[in-house]
Design a protein around this motif. Structure first.
Motif, PDB file in Angstrom:
ATOM      1  N   LEU A 299      75.708  81.936  34.786  1.00 35.49           N
ATOM      2  CA  LEU A 299      76.239  80.856  34.941  1.00 35.49           C
ATOM      3  C   LEU A 299      77.926  80.814  33.605  1.00 35.49           C
ATOM      4  O   LEU A 299      78.296  79.942  33.815  1.00 35.49           O
ATOM      5  CB  LEU A 299      75.503  79.741  35.228  1.00 35.49           C
ATOM      6  N   LEU A 300      77.188  82.089  32.519  1.00 34.92           N
ATOM      7  CA  LEU A 300      77.165  81.055  31.159  1.00 34.92           C
ATOM      8  C   LEU A 300      79.185  81.666  31.544  1.00 34.92           C
ATOM      9  O   LEU A 300      79.404  80.536  30.396  1.00 34.92           O
ATOM     10  CB  LEU A 300      76.932  82.647  30.494  1.00 34.92           C
ATOM     11  N   LEU A 301      80.247  82.765  31.910  1.00 38.40           N
ATOM     12  CA  LEU A 301      81.111  82.609  31.684  1.00 38.40           C
ATOM     13  C   LEU A 301      82.293  81.020  32.863  1.00 38.40           C
ATOM     14  O   LEU A 301      83.200  81.122  32.033  1.00 38.40           O
ATOM     15  CB  LEU A 301      81.554  83.688  32.454  1.00 38.40           C
ATOM     16  N   GLN A 302      81.181  80.702  33.513  1.00 32.60           N
ATOM     17  CA  GLN A 302      81.584  79.612  34.396  1.00 32.60           C
ATOM     18  C   GLN A 302      81.216  78.444  33.318  1.00 32.60           C
ATOM     19  O   GLN A 302      82.283  77.481  33.743  1.00 32.60           O
ATOM     20  CB  GLN A 302      80.928  79.005  35.627  1.00 32.60           C
ATOM     21  N   GLU A 347      73.481  78.542  15.038  1.00 33.87           N
ATOM     22  CA  GLU A 347      73.219  79.482  15.429  1.00 33.87           C
ATOM     23  C   GLU A 347      73.426  79.713  16.461  1.00 33.87           C
ATOM     24  O   GLU A 347      73.699  80.466  17.524  1.00 33.87           O
ATOM     25  CB  GLU A 347      71.552  80.049  14.522  1.00 33.87           C
ATOM     26  N   GLU A 348      72.531  78.579  17.005  1.00 33.34           N
ATOM     27  CA  GLU A 348      72.595  78.883  18.841  1.00 33.34           C
ATOM     28  C   GLU A 348      74.455  78.278  19.439  1.00 33.34           C
ATOM     29  O   GLU A 348      74.177  79.594  21.203  1.00 33.34           O
ATOM     30  CB  GLU A 348      71.545  77.526  19.634  1.00 33.34           C
ATOM     31  N   ALA A 349      75.140  77.924  19.178  1.00 31.23           N
ATOM     32  CA  ALA A 349      76.365  78.357  19.684  1.00 31.23           C
ATOM     33  C   ALA A 349      77.043  79.237  19.392  1.00 31.23           C
ATOM     34  O   ALA A 349      77.770  79.916  20.057  1.00 31.23           O
ATOM     35  CB  ALA A 349      77.046  77.518  18.901  1.00 31.23           C
ATOM     36  N   LEU A 350      76.540  80.055  18.449  1.00 33.31           N
ATOM     37  CA  LEU A 350      77.362  81.125  17.741  1.00 33.31           C
ATOM     38  C   LEU A 350      77.483  82.049  19.581  1.00 33.31           C
ATOM     39  O   LEU A 350      77.683  83.364  18.908  1.00 33.31           O
ATOM     40  CB  LEU A 350      77.182  81.628  16.365  1.00 33.31           C
ATOM     41  N   LEU A 351      75.472  82.526  18.768  1.00 38.99           N
ATOM     42  CA  LEU A 351      74.619  82.813  19.703  1.00 38.99           C
ATOM     43  C   LEU A 351      75.267  83.438  21.777  1.00 38.99           C
ATOM     44  O   LEU A 351      75.442  84.559  22.065  1.00 38.99           O
ATOM     45  CB  LEU A 351      72.963  82.721  20.328  1.00 38.99           C
ATOM     46  N   GLN A 352      75.902  81.923  22.108  1.00 34.35           N
ATOM     47  CA  GLN A 352      76.599  81.754  22.979  1.00 34.35           C
ATOM     48  C   GLN A 352      77.709  82.313  23.219  1.00 34.35           C
ATOM     49  O   GLN A 352      77.644  83.202  24.311  1.00 34.35           O
ATOM     50  CB  GLN A 352      76.308  80.415  23.746  1.00 34.35           C
ATOM     51  N   HIS A 353      77.863  82.595  21.930  1.00 30.42           N
ATOM     52  CA  HIS A 353      79.967  83.128  22.258  1.00 30.42           C
ATOM     53  C   HIS A 353      79.329  84.238  21.897  1.00 30.42           C
ATOM     54  O   HIS A 353      80.376  84.625  23.111  1.00 30.42           O
ATOM     55  CB  HIS A 353      80.456  82.272  20.558  1.00 30.42           C
ATOM     56  N   VAL A 354      78.702  84.903  20.969  1.00 30.45           N
ATOM     57  CA  VAL A 354      78.460  86.475  21.772  1.00 30.45           C
ATOM     58  C   VAL A 354      77.721  86.976  22.801  1.00 30.45           C
ATOM     59  O   VAL A 354      78.296  87.692  23.655  1.00 30.45           O
ATOM     60  CB  VAL A 354      77.360  86.878  20.137  1.00 30.45           C
ATOM     61  N   LEU A 355      76.868  86.695  24.109  1.00 32.44           N
ATOM     62  CA  LEU A 355      76.734  86.378  24.837  1.00 32.44           C
ATOM     63  C   LEU A 355      78.191  86.552  25.862  1.00 32.44           C
ATOM     64  O   LEU A 355      78.083  87.072  26.372  1.00 32.44           O
ATOM     65  CB  LEU A 355      75.838  85.912  25.922  1.00 32.44           C
ATOM     66  N   SER A 356      78.688  85.172  25.485  1.00 35.50           N
ATOM     67  CA  SER A 356      79.568  85.190  26.625  1.00 35.50           C
ATOM     68  C   SER A 356      80.575  86.369  26.605  1.00 35.50           C
ATOM     69  O   SER A 356      81.417  86.933  27.204  1.00 35.50           O
ATOM     70  CB  SER A 356      80.704  83.734  25.853  1.00 35.50           C
ATOM     71  N   VAL A 357      80.781  86.773  24.867  1.00 32.78           N
ATOM     72  CA  VAL A 357      81.494  88.017  24.555  1.00 32.78           C
ATOM     73  C   VAL A 357      81.019  89.789  25.705  1.00 32.78           C
ATOM     74  O   VAL A 357      82.154  90.172  26.317  1.00 32.78           O
ATOM     75  CB  VAL A 357      82.004  88.424  23.950  1.00 32.78           C
ATOM     76  N   ASN A 358      79.771  89.428  25.972  1.00 33.48           N
ATOM     77  CA  ASN A 358      78.920  90.582  26.108  1.00 33.48           C
ATOM     78  C   ASN A 358      79.244  90.806  27.838  1.00 33.48           C
ATOM     79  O   ASN A 358      79.845  91.290  28.615  1.00 33.48           O
ATOM     80  CB  ASN A 358      77.507  90.357  25.395  1.00 33.48           C
ATOM     81  N   GLU A 359      79.473  89.163  28.728  1.00 36.15           N
ATOM     82  CA  GLU A 359      79.293  88.799  29.715  1.00 36.15           C
ATOM     83  C   GLU A 359      81.381  89.137  30.223  1.00 36.15           C
ATOM     84  O   GLU A 359      81.166  90.229  30.929  1.00 36.15           O
ATOM     85  CB  GLU A 359      78.808  87.355  30.343  1.00 36.15           C
ATOM     86  N   GLU A 360      81.799  88.819  29.569  1.00 39.72           N
ATOM     87  CA  GLU A 360      83.220  89.081  29.491  1.00 39.72           C
ATOM     88  C   GLU A 360      83.164  90.718  29.532  1.00 39.72           C
ATOM     89  O   GLU A 360      84.263  91.170  30.607  1.00 39.72           O
ATOM     90  CB  GLU A 360      83.964  88.042  28.377  1.00 39.72           C
ATOM     91  N   GLY A 361      82.501  91.195  28.976  1.00 38.93           N
ATOM     92  CA  GLY A 361      82.869  92.566  27.933  1.00 38.93           C
ATOM     93  C   GLY A 361      82.372  93.667  29.321  1.00 38.93           C
ATOM     94  O   GLY A 361      83.713  94.445  30.523  1.00 38.93           O
TER      95      GLY A 361
END
Length: 687
Positions: A299-302, A347-361
């Protein structure tokens, strides 16, 4: 070790009867399969109405193995027994076979089936599976296993080509239609045994008999068992063994995995990451699926919306695609204040952002696959290191980077197709020394590093990016909308209290697991207890909705699906029993408790959605709640943690929760709609 092969569903776009006519032409000889030396009919029969035709025959195959191995074995050919069952009424052909030669040393089983396509009655599906178990073979077990599987998979394509050859031959002779079977009076003479050669029983992909193995399952549609044409078109070329691994892993997930089955592209990435070693890929994928479920990554991208500060100062973004059609991500790491971002958003927000980049990829790869009409399963990353300095080597920042690399490596394998690093400064080797040991060897081979300005000429970016997409800041003509980054003002840094809360949130996320509870679909956790007098402790927060929490004991692990209401009233010692009275837990509450076990076995922690009229909390009271639990409705959400301790280790441990307030309830207050979270402590002991 038993080697297994499972083919995808191969589709002939011809009616079943025409495919069977092509199949019959493979006899009495089949020049396309030279290892087939001949066959002898052992038994043949037909049903009274002629609808079912059974042929059993002995088939001789030439041994394709090194001369030394043939000499040691003392044979030049092997014998297989095959049994074909052709059912004209059901329009199926089932073929099974096993080896007679060296049957005590080597067990080979294969099955094949032809059936009507479930969505198009004018198409025919073909499916094939096999197993090889080399129990003992004069000390050459490993060698024989490799030779046999290599020979088998090499002949799989040949088997399909044989059918296509005879289909083309029929069409060239003007035969494009065969009538379907209908009962005939001449066929109603009763079952009879025949000795003349039959029309059904041919050598197939293995090059030997007309396809050995156990009776197959009913053919499912291509959406359930992968279609070979779909694999080639959407996933890319795979060898027969690679196809087999993909099909086997997907079938295993369908049989065992609770929840949404990942897409085939996702499964394939894990297989590639483990060089198609099925057991290793399965373990890696299962661990990742558990991680995705725990952190609700699907659900991360949503749900994820980056803070405005990240949108302004995080110097990364998507930018067209490379020459191979891969989505292109640009990261201006040298222009990014990683230390400032860490202190400003955590750090947690940065990790969430990195994960969202991978999901978007992954999402963009799917889109490019459709756009370009060929499989695209990975993306390209262009990293500009101009401006990289010792500030980027800040120890907490490097530690956070290593954590992000580990998470991405474990859960997004084979998503990076190429990494282009440009304008690498002198300090880069220091950073590379720190992070490279944590990067998988397969991933490191995709790195291309350019120092200075040598990325501009031949062998540089122009080999991987069209000139009209090279960013302007790298000498290209394309305007790039990736943020410039820059220093984060210290006035935007988190306070010490806010930073401490962010650290607690991260620790809680790593410790507690998330779960959703739907009406009629409770969430259950099985805890195996080997010795009596153990202590099960739990701590959970209700983030949304009201639930009923119960604890059961069963002597053995239950099958798939939740416990049925009829199982709730069984007495202790029966196959399943309720050992703690149901507890109604309301939204915002934090619940802690413990249970001293009396019997070994499996204990089930269960959370059910509370019905509208349910009340706490007795065995009789739970009966009144049950009818409401199976009506459709929204879901509840909770975070939970449990632990098992020996009884002597329980008192005084961190899990011995005696207070009425859980520190974890702070998370409830920030993530649920209630402004204050009441707490209950239920130190429950079995009676």
């Amino acid at each position: 070790m038993v080697q297994k092969y499972q083919s995808p569903v191969r589709i002939y776009k011809y009616p079943f009867e025409l495919v069977m006519a092509a199949y019959e032409r493979r006899f009495p000889t089949c020049p396309q399969i030279p290892v087939f030396l001949g066959s002898e009919v052992l038994h043949e029969s037909r049903s009274a109405d002629g609808a079912v035709h059974v042929v059993e025959r002995s088939c001789r195959l030439r041994v394709e193995a090194p001369r030394l191995l043939r000499k040691i074995a003392g044979v030049e050919h092997v014998v297989f027994v095959q049994r074909n069952v052709l059912n004209w009424r059901e329009r199926t052909l089932l073929i099974e076979a096993h080896n007679e030669t060296f049957a005590s040393r080597v067990v080979v089983k294969e099955n094949c089936s032809y059936s009507v396509h479930p969505e198009n009655e004018d198409w025919t599906c073909f499916e094939q599976s096999a197993s090889l178990d080399v129990r003992s073979f004069f000390g050459f077990e490993n060698a024989l296993e490799k030779i046999a599987m290599k020979q088998y998979t090499a002949n799989i394509k040949r088997g399909k080509e044989v059918i296509e050859h005879y289909l083309s031959e029929l069409l060239s002779q003007g035969i494009s239609h065969m009538p379907r079977w209908t009962p005939s009076p001449a066929c109603k003479e009763g079952a009879r045994s025949l000795t003349e050669p039959g029309a059904h029983g041919a050598p197939d992909a293995m090059g030997h008999s007309s396809n050995p193995g156990p009776v197959p399952e009913a053919i499912l549609g291509p959406d359930d068992k992968l279609d070979a044409e779909y694999i080639e078109r959407c996933l890319g070329h795979l060898t027969p063994l690679q196809e087999s691994c993909l099909v086997q892993l997907r079938l295993w997930l369908q049989e065992t995995h609770k929840g949404k089955i990942p897409k085939d592209e996702h499964i394939l990435r894990f297989l590639r990451a483990r060089d198609f070693h099925l057991d290793k890929a399965r373990a890696m994928l299962c661990q990742s699926l558990s991680w995705r479920r725990q952190h609700q990554v699907d659900l991360l991208l949503q749900t994820w919306r980056p803070p405005a500060l990240l949108e302004e100062f995080y110097a990364g973004g998507w930018h067209y695609q490379d020459t191979d059609g891969r989505p292109l991500y640009i990261l201006r790491l040298g222009h990014m204040d990683t230390k400032g971002l860490m202190k400003a958003v955590g750090e947690e927000a940065l990790l969430q952002h990195v994960l969202s980049v991978n999901e978007e990829g992954q999402k963009r790869c799917e889109g490019n696959t459709k756009q370009f009409g060929r499989p695209i399963s990975s993306w390209t990353c262009l990293v500009d290191l101009e401006g990289l300095n010792m500030r980027h080597l800040w120890r907490p920042g490097v530690k956070a980077l290593l954590r992000m690399i580990e998470v991405v490596e474990d859960n997004y394998p084979e998503t990076l197709g190429r990494l282009l690093i440009v304008r690498a400064p002198r300090v880069f080797p220091v950073l590379w020394t720190l992070v490279s040991p944590f990067i998988n060897e397969n991933t490191r081979q995709k790195f291309l590093i350019y120092s200075g300005s040598n990325y501009q000429g031949p062998g540089g970016l122009v080999d991987y990016l069209d000139r009209d997409v090279i960013p302007d800041f790298l000498g290209g003509d394309c305007v790039c909308n990736v943020p410039d980054g820059g220093l984060v003002p210290k006035s935007l840094y988190l306070t010490e209290e806010e930073q401490e809360h962010a650290d607690q949130l991260r620790q809680w996320r790593e410790t507690y697991q998330a779960a959703s509870v739907f009406r009629g679909a409770p969430h259950e956790v099985a805890v195996e207890i080997l010795e009596a007098e153990s202590v099960i402790t739990w701590d959970f927060d209700i983030l949304r909705g009201d639930v009923v929490f119960s604890l059961y004991h069963t002597k053995q692990a239950p099958g798939p699906g939740p416990l049925e209401p009829t199982d709730r009233d069984r007495v202790p010692g029966a196959s399943c029993s309720l050992v703690e009275s149901p507890l109604v837990c309301r939204e915002g509450e934090s619940i802690q408790g413990s249970h001293v076990t009396r019997w070994p076995g499996v204990y089930l922690l269960q959370w059910r959605m509370r019905g509208p009229d349910s009340v706490a909390c007795s065995l009789q009271g739970s009966e009144d709640v049950l009818p409401a639990l199976h009506s459709p409705g929204p879901r509840c959400k909770l975070l939970y943690y449990y632990e098992v301790l020996a009884s002597e280790d329980f008192r005084g441990s961190m899990s011995s929760l005696e207070s009425c307030t859980s520190g974890f309830s702070q998370l409830s207050a920030t993530t649920s709609s209630t402004s204050s979270g009441q707490s209950h402590s239920s130190s429950l002991v079995s009676r």
